[in-house]
Design a protein around this motif. Structure first.
Motif, mmCIF file in Angstrom:
data_model
loop_
_atom_site.group_PDB
_atom_site.id
_atom_site.type_symbol
_atom_site.label_atom_id
_atom_site.label_comp_id
_atom_site.label_asym_id
_atom_site.label_seq_id
_atom_site.Cartn_x
_atom_site.Cartn_y
_atom_site.Cartn_z
ATOM 1 N N LEU A 98 -10.990 32.004 -3.596
ATOM 2 C CA LEU A 98 -11.945 32.046 -2.485
ATOM 3 C C LEU A 98 -11.295 31.508 -1.213
ATOM 4 O O LEU A 98 -10.389 30.674 -1.261
ATOM 5 N N HIS A 99 -11.778 31.974 -0.069
ATOM 6 C CA HIS A 99 -11.322 31.443 1.215
ATOM 7 C C HIS A 99 -12.109 30.172 1.517
ATOM 8 O O HIS A 99 -13.336 30.201 1.649
ATOM 9 N N GLY A 100 -11.399 29.064 1.646
ATOM 10 C CA GLY A 100 -12.050 27.764 1.784
ATOM 11 C C GLY A 100 -12.871 27.588 3.042
ATOM 12 O O GLY A 100 -13.793 26.773 3.079
ATOM 13 N N SER A 101 -12.562 28.357 4.082
ATOM 14 C CA SER A 101 -13.289 28.203 5.352
ATOM 15 C C SER A 101 -14.508 29.105 5.441
ATOM 16 O O SER A 101 -15.223 29.076 6.446
ATOM 17 N N LEU A 102 -14.753 29.909 4.386
ATOM 18 C CA LEU A 102 -15.882 30.826 4.385
ATOM 19 C C LEU A 102 -16.928 30.388 3.366
ATOM 20 O O LEU A 102 -16.594 29.846 2.315
ATOM 21 N N THR A 103 -18.200 30.637 3.680
ATOM 22 C CA THR A 103 -19.281 30.313 2.753
ATOM 23 C C THR A 103 -19.253 31.269 1.563
ATOM 24 O O THR A 103 -18.537 32.283 1.564
ATOM 25 N N ALA A 104 -20.053 30.952 0.564
ATOM 26 C CA ALA A 104 -20.160 31.840 -0.600
ATOM 27 C C ALA A 104 -20.553 33.244 -0.150
ATOM 28 O O ALA A 104 -19.974 34.245 -0.593
ATOM 29 N N LEU A 143 -19.806 26.044 1.364
ATOM 30 C CA LEU A 143 -18.362 26.270 1.349
ATOM 31 C C LEU A 143 -17.827 26.000 -0.058
ATOM 32 O O LEU A 143 -18.426 25.229 -0.816
ATOM 33 N N PRO A 144 -16.685 26.601 -0.428
ATOM 34 C CA PRO A 144 -16.141 26.405 -1.769
ATOM 35 C C PRO A 144 -15.947 24.944 -2.164
ATOM 36 O O PRO A 144 -16.158 24.584 -3.329
ATOM 37 N N ASP A 145 -15.567 24.088 -1.215
ATOM 38 C CA ASP A 145 -15.358 22.671 -1.542
ATOM 39 C C ASP A 145 -16.641 21.989 -2.001
ATOM 40 O O ASP A 145 -16.589 20.916 -2.620
ATOM 41 N N ASN A 146 -17.778 22.574 -1.693
ATOM 42 C CA ASN A 146 -19.059 21.998 -2.084
ATOM 43 C C ASN A 146 -19.660 22.675 -3.308
ATOM 44 O O ASN A 146 -20.828 22.465 -3.634
ATOM 45 N N GLN A 153 -16.273 30.354 -9.499
ATOM 46 C CA GLN A 153 -15.927 31.532 -10.277
ATOM 47 C C GLN A 153 -17.025 32.584 -10.204
ATOM 48 O O GLN A 153 -16.753 33.789 -10.142
ATOM 49 N N ARG A 154 -18.278 32.140 -10.181
ATOM 50 C CA ARG A 154 -19.376 33.100 -10.084
ATOM 51 C C ARG A 154 -19.412 33.780 -8.714
ATOM 52 O O ARG A 154 -19.801 34.940 -8.594
ATOM 53 N N VAL A 155 -19.002 33.048 -7.668
ATOM 54 C CA VAL A 155 -18.862 33.681 -6.352
ATOM 55 C C VAL A 155 -17.793 34.771 -6.419
ATOM 56 O O VAL A 155 -17.969 35.872 -5.879
#
Length: 230
Positions: A98-104, A143-146, A153-155
């Protein structure tokens, strides 16, 4: 019709390395995957499962033998044809990427960008719907960090499925998921096969999901040694 057999592998051989280090990874592999089916590839590490998956998914060049994907021959295929075919595929890997700066939601929308221009509202609606089906309706703006590992993985699964691909290639898609989440993902893939004719080829070591497979193909040392095809 050719696309009734969306993945048709014949006499496939593959090597890695060069010279004295050259090692054969696949030996005369033959496999026909029916449309709408959920086919699982199993076997010990190093048996050639992922190599076969990446070759069939246009992620490696076919060296010897034949792979017909959605009716198109991949041996000697030009990059434009490979690119066109990849737009009709969904990929799920063990690493979510996933791109860390983008939301799910934004990460899933990226799965629609390969299909060209479309109504942004319809794209957002499709992305939200797919995330909700995977139990992430309340996490679309995270965001992925959260997100937990399983949620990430589901995203990634949602990103692969949002464009309604003809074929899904999945490499250990449930490795980071608990039993319930893993079953949800596989049941969704199976349902897509039944309703939309989506074909799934999955590599897994997860024995929990084998009972959901339409077919289990076992590889050892680069060869198919067992096949439960009906």
């Amino acid at each position: 019709m050719a696309e009734d057999i969306p993945v048709d592998v014949s006499g496939l051989n593959h090597w890695f390395g060069r010279g004295e280090a050259r090692k054969q990874a696949l030996f005369n592999v033959n496999l026909k995957v029916a449309q709408g089916s959920l086919t699982v590839l199993v076997g010990p590490s190093g048996s050639g499962k992922t190599t076969l998956l990446t070759l069939a998914g246009c992620l490696r060049d076919v060296q010897e033998g034949s792979i017909r994907l959605l009716g198109q021959e991949l041996k000697g295929a030009q990059s434009d044809l490979q690119k066109t075919l990849r737009r009709r595929l969904g990929f799920i890997f063990q690493a979510h990427n996933l791109h860390g700066s983008l939301t799910a939601l934004q990460n899933v929308l990226m799965g629609l960008q390969v299909h060209g221009r479309a109504d942004p509202e319809l794209q957002a609606k499709a992305a939200r719907h797919t995330l909700t089906l995977l139990g992430l309706g309340d996490r679309i703006h995270y965001l992925p960090d959260n997100l937990s590992g399983g949620q990430k993985q589901r995203v990634a699964v949602a990103r692969a499925l949002v464009g309604n691909p003809d074929v899904v290639f999945a490499d250990e898609p449930t490795a980071a998921l608990d039993r319930e989440s893993g079953a949800t993902v596989v049941q969704m893939l199976k349902r897509l096969g039944q309703v939309r004719g989506t074909t799934t080829v999955m590599v897994t070591h997860d024995n929990r999901i084998l009972e959901l497979a339409d077919r289990i193909v076992t590889l050892e040392d680069g060869r198919i040694v067992n096949d439960t095809a009906p």
